[in-house]
Structures are given as structure tokens and as C-alpha cells.
Write an enzyme that holds these catalytic residues in place. Structure first.
Site, PDB file in Angstrom:
ATOM      1  N   CYS A  68      22.922  53.818  48.991  1.00  0.00           N
ATOM      2  CA  CYS A  68      23.219  52.889  47.898  1.00  0.00           C
ATOM      3  C   CYS A  68      24.656  53.037  47.430  1.00  0.00           C
ATOM      4  O   CYS A  68      25.369  52.038  47.246  1.00  0.00           O
ATOM      5  CB  CYS A  68      22.273  53.131  46.726  1.00  0.00           C
ATOM      6  SG  CYS A  68      20.601  52.499  46.982  1.00  0.00           S
ATOM      7  N   CYS A 115      10.521  46.466  31.772  1.00  0.00           N
ATOM      8  CA  CYS A 115      11.111  47.270  30.686  1.00  0.00           C
ATOM      9  C   CYS A 115      11.376  48.716  31.060  1.00  0.00           C
ATOM     10  O   CYS A 115      11.935  49.466  30.250  1.00  0.00           O
ATOM     11  CB  CYS A 115      10.224  47.214  29.453  1.00  0.00           C
ATOM     12  SG  CYS A 115       8.583  47.964  29.672  1.00  0.00           S
ATOM     13  N   LEU A 166       4.854  46.562  35.447  1.00  0.00           N
ATOM     14  CA  LEU A 166       3.695  46.688  36.331  1.00  0.00           C
ATOM     15  C   LEU A 166       3.433  48.140  36.709  1.00  0.00           C
ATOM     16  O   LEU A 166       2.510  48.423  37.475  1.00  0.00           O
ATOM     17  CB  LEU A 166       3.919  45.861  37.603  1.00  0.00           C
ATOM     18  CG  LEU A 166       3.878  44.338  37.424  1.00  0.00           C
ATOM     19  CD1 LEU A 166       4.210  43.636  38.734  1.00  0.00           C
ATOM     20  CD2 LEU A 166       2.512  43.890  36.915  1.00  0.00           C
TER      21      LEU A 166
END
Length: 397
Positions: free
Chosen positions: A356, A173, A195
Site C-alpha cells: 500500500c 463508522c 457491518l
């Protein structure tokens, strides 16, 4: 002499644009025709054995340590290397298979925390105010990053055709923007799992501060440990590229397990049209355990898990623009980031963000949204895609 010959062989066909290379011995070579846009300076020779072992790690570390300097756009340089068929990214002579990755629950938690628990203060320095760390959705050319991130959240939720009072699970989330928007503006009862201790702390505080405890819950929990709970909808953004090749099948099986009959899930993440891949430098320094799955690989797992595909959308150009803005924001705060995190870390993250952007720009990687259903595809969805672009919020922000 042998070392220079090796470098000449390595670099002479590695770019599809002219590049000047200044060597450690004072000599200089320009590879390609025309006026160079980028100059690469080797302050010292990087041992051949390190480059042949894993070029991305060896050259990435050399840049982090200041052994290589780049004058010009790193993004353009890396894009050029991805687009050259003979570059060290593509030539089998310089590729190395990655070691087998571990994705036990303990290892997954360590991997996630190593990246996201760098600290909320760090991410606040260059993310937009929504604290959204995934591909934005630019509906208009004039959209700010914050506007585009909000558009992305609504684009995802609206694809579910959400009905007030129903339940939503958000796997991975993040800092909670999607799940809390679903609760506040679409009337859903939401559960988010992460986590990351840092993300959990921030989302829990947001739930309390915004008075959402009756409709929103965040858990510091592995997504595989939800038992037999089921939900009407599932969202998962930027998650499946973290689970590892060996756990992809389980990931989609868990999505199926947690969906109610005729439930709908929107799974958004980085993928490749050419097939799955890893990158040694990213695995070592940025996303431990990361694996970018291929498009058809994901689709096969979706089908094997008992799910059906309702829609697939590629957002590659949106993520290119997102990472370019992130890097602009990052460099606007570069002095403060260097003071807080150190020069080596700062060079590493600048390289990561530009790499990226280059990878998305060249088509080496993509980002896709897979809309899937538990049951016959789109049985509970409208007949056309028009509904995805309608504003069906019950509360306006």
C-alpha cells in the site's frame, strides 16, 4: 530452461532500480545498473501458468508461504515495479481481468467481516489509540500518528461547516472516533452504521461508557437499509472502495437520498487518477470485493446522483506516510502478532502494508476527499476555503 527464460523475461524489465535475483538452482542475476538495494530469492520455481494467470496472486502467495524471500525494502521493490512501464503490474501480457464481483448485502457483510472482524485486539496492536484505520492528516512534520488521525477527523468535520444540534450520518463508522468527536465537540446528533460486529460492539460500549446515548447511536446495518431517514450531514471514510464497481452509482444515490435539502457530505476514500482498478491478491486475501474507482468515475457518479461538487482534495502523500507508520508499528509487534495470528498471516499483512505504501508513493493509487452538496454547490458554505481550517468546536477535547 524454458522456465528460466520466462523468469528472465518477466523480471529483467520489471524494476526501475537494480535488483539481484537468486534463483532456485543456485544461479543469480542482477537486473539494472548500479548497486542493488534489494535481493529477491526464489527458494523454488513458481509455475509459469500461475504467474501468467495472475502475477499478483502467484507472487503474493509465494511470499506468504516463504517460497520467496526479500532482503531489503519490500516497499521500494513494489514501488519500483509500479513505476516500470514493462513490469508485470503494467504489461498486458501478465494482466488478468478479475471475475465479476458480488456485492449483495449478504456478500458485502461477509467481505467487511472477513477483514475487520479479525479482532479488535489485533488492530489495537498497531493502530494508534484512536483506533482509526484510514488515512491520517499530517498538519505538521512532527505530528505523531495519533495526532494526525485526530487532525483528520477535525479536517473532515470542519469541511461540513457543522452547526450544533444538526444531524450527521457516518456511513462505515469504523471504531467510532469521527462520529463521537462530532457529537462531543461539535454538538451534532450522530448515527453510525457498520457491518462489522467487532466495530459495532466497541462503538456501542464507547457510547455507553461516555454517556452519549442521547446524541449518538451505532447500528449494525447495511447503509442501503436506512429507509427514508435524512440527515443534515453525511461522512463516509474508506467506504466507497468497498462497494464494488457495480454498486458505485447506488452508493452516491444513497448519499443523495439520505441528505436533507442543501445538506453537505464529505466522502473520503481510495481512488485512482488513472481510472478504476482491482488487484487479484488484495481481493483474495485482504479486501474481498474491493474496487478502487477512478477519480473521474466518482465525479460522474456524483453528478449523476444529483449531487454537486464543492471541493476535492487529494491526500496521497498523507496516506503513504500513514501506511509506513502502520508497518513500523506492525513490525515492532511482529513477534506477538506471529504468536497470535501465525507466520503466514503476519507475512501477508506486512506485504499488504508495504505494498500500500509503495502504491501511494508511486501514484498508482490516491486518496481523495469529495465535498458534495445536495443543491447548488456550496450554497450553505462560506465563500472561501478558509473556514475549513478554523476551529469551530463548541467543546474542546
Amino acid at each position: 530452461m524454458l522456465e528460466k527464460t520466462f523468469y528472465h523475461t518477466l523480471l529483467s524489465h520489471s524494476f526501475n532500480m537494480p535488483v539481484t535475483v537468486n534463483y532456485w538452482d543456485g544461479s543469480s542475476e542482477t537486473y539494472g545498473e548500479g548497486t542493488p538495494e534489494v535481493t529477491v530469492t526464489f527458494k523454488e520455481a513458481i509455475p509459469m501458468r500461475e504467474i501468467t494467470r495472475n502475477a499478483s496472486i502467484a507472487l503474493g502467495e509465494a511470499y506468504m508461504d516463504g517460497k520467496i524471500e526479500i532482503d531489503g525494502s519490500i516497499q521500494k521493490l513494489i514501488e519500483s515495479a509500479y513505476e516500470s512501464a514493462e513490469s508485470f503490474f503494467n504489461n498486458s501480457k501478465f494482466k488478468k481481468f478479475m471475475p465479476k464481483q458480488s456485492h449483495s448485502e449478504k456478500k458485502s457483510q461477509q467481505d467487511i467481516q472477513s477483514h475487520y472482524d479479525v479482532g479488535n485486539d489485533f488492530y489495537k496492536m498497531w493502530l494508534d489509540p484512536t483506533m482509526t484505520y484510514s488515512c491520517a492528516y499530517f498538519k505538521h512534520d512532527t505530528d505523531t500518528l495519533e495526532e494526525a488521525q485526530i487532525h483528520k477527523v477535525h479536517h473532515i468535520i470542519q469541511k461540513l461547516n457543522p452547526q450544533p444540534g444538526k444531524t450527521l450520518l457516518d456511513i462505515g463508522c469504523g471504531w467510532g472516533t469521527l462520529m463521537l468527536t462530532a457529537a462531543k465537540e461539535y454538538g451534532l446528533k450522530v448515527v453510525g452504521v457498520t457491518l462489522s460486529q467487532e466495530q459495532y460492539n466497541l462503538v456501542a460500549k464507547r457510547i455507553q461508557d461516555e454517556g452519549l446515548s442521547d446524541v449518538a447511536e451505532v447500528r449494525l446495518q447495511d447503509y442501503r437499509e436506512l429507509g427514508d431517514e435524512t440527515f443534515d450531514y453525511i461522512t463516509s471514510v474508506g467506504m466507497f472502495e468497498h462497494v464494488g464497481k457495480d454498486n458505485l452509482a447506488m452508493y452516491f444515490e444513497r448519499v443523495n437520498h439520505y441528505l436533507k435539502a442543501d445538506g453537505v457530505a464529505l466522502l473520503h476514500g481510495i481512488t485512482r487518477q488513472q481510472g478504476g482498478a482491482t488487484n487479484g491478491w488484495l481481493d483474495k486475501y485482504i479486501f474481498p470485493g474491493g474496487y478502487v474507482p477512478g477519480m473521474t468515475e466518482n465525479l460522474q457518479h456524483i453528478v449523476d446522483a444529483g449531487l454537486q461538487v464543492a471541493d476535492v482534495e487529494t491526500l496521497r502523500r498523507h496516506y503513504q506516510r500513514t501506511t509506513e507508520i502502520w508497518d513500523e508499528n506492525f513490525n515492532a509487534k511482529r513477534a506477538a502478532i506471529e504468536e497470535k495470528m501465525g507466520v503466514r498471516f503476519t507475512r501477508m499483512w506486512d506485504l499488504y502494508l508495504q505494498a500500500c505504501a509503495a502504491s501511494f508513493q508511486s501514484g498508482n493509487i490516491d486518496v481523495m476527499q469529495y465535498l458534495v452538496t445536495k443543491g447548488a454547490s456550496s450554497r450553505t458554505l462560506p465563500m472561501t476555503r478558509k473556514y475549513m481550517y478554523a476551529d469551530n468546536r463548541i467543546n474542546k477535547a
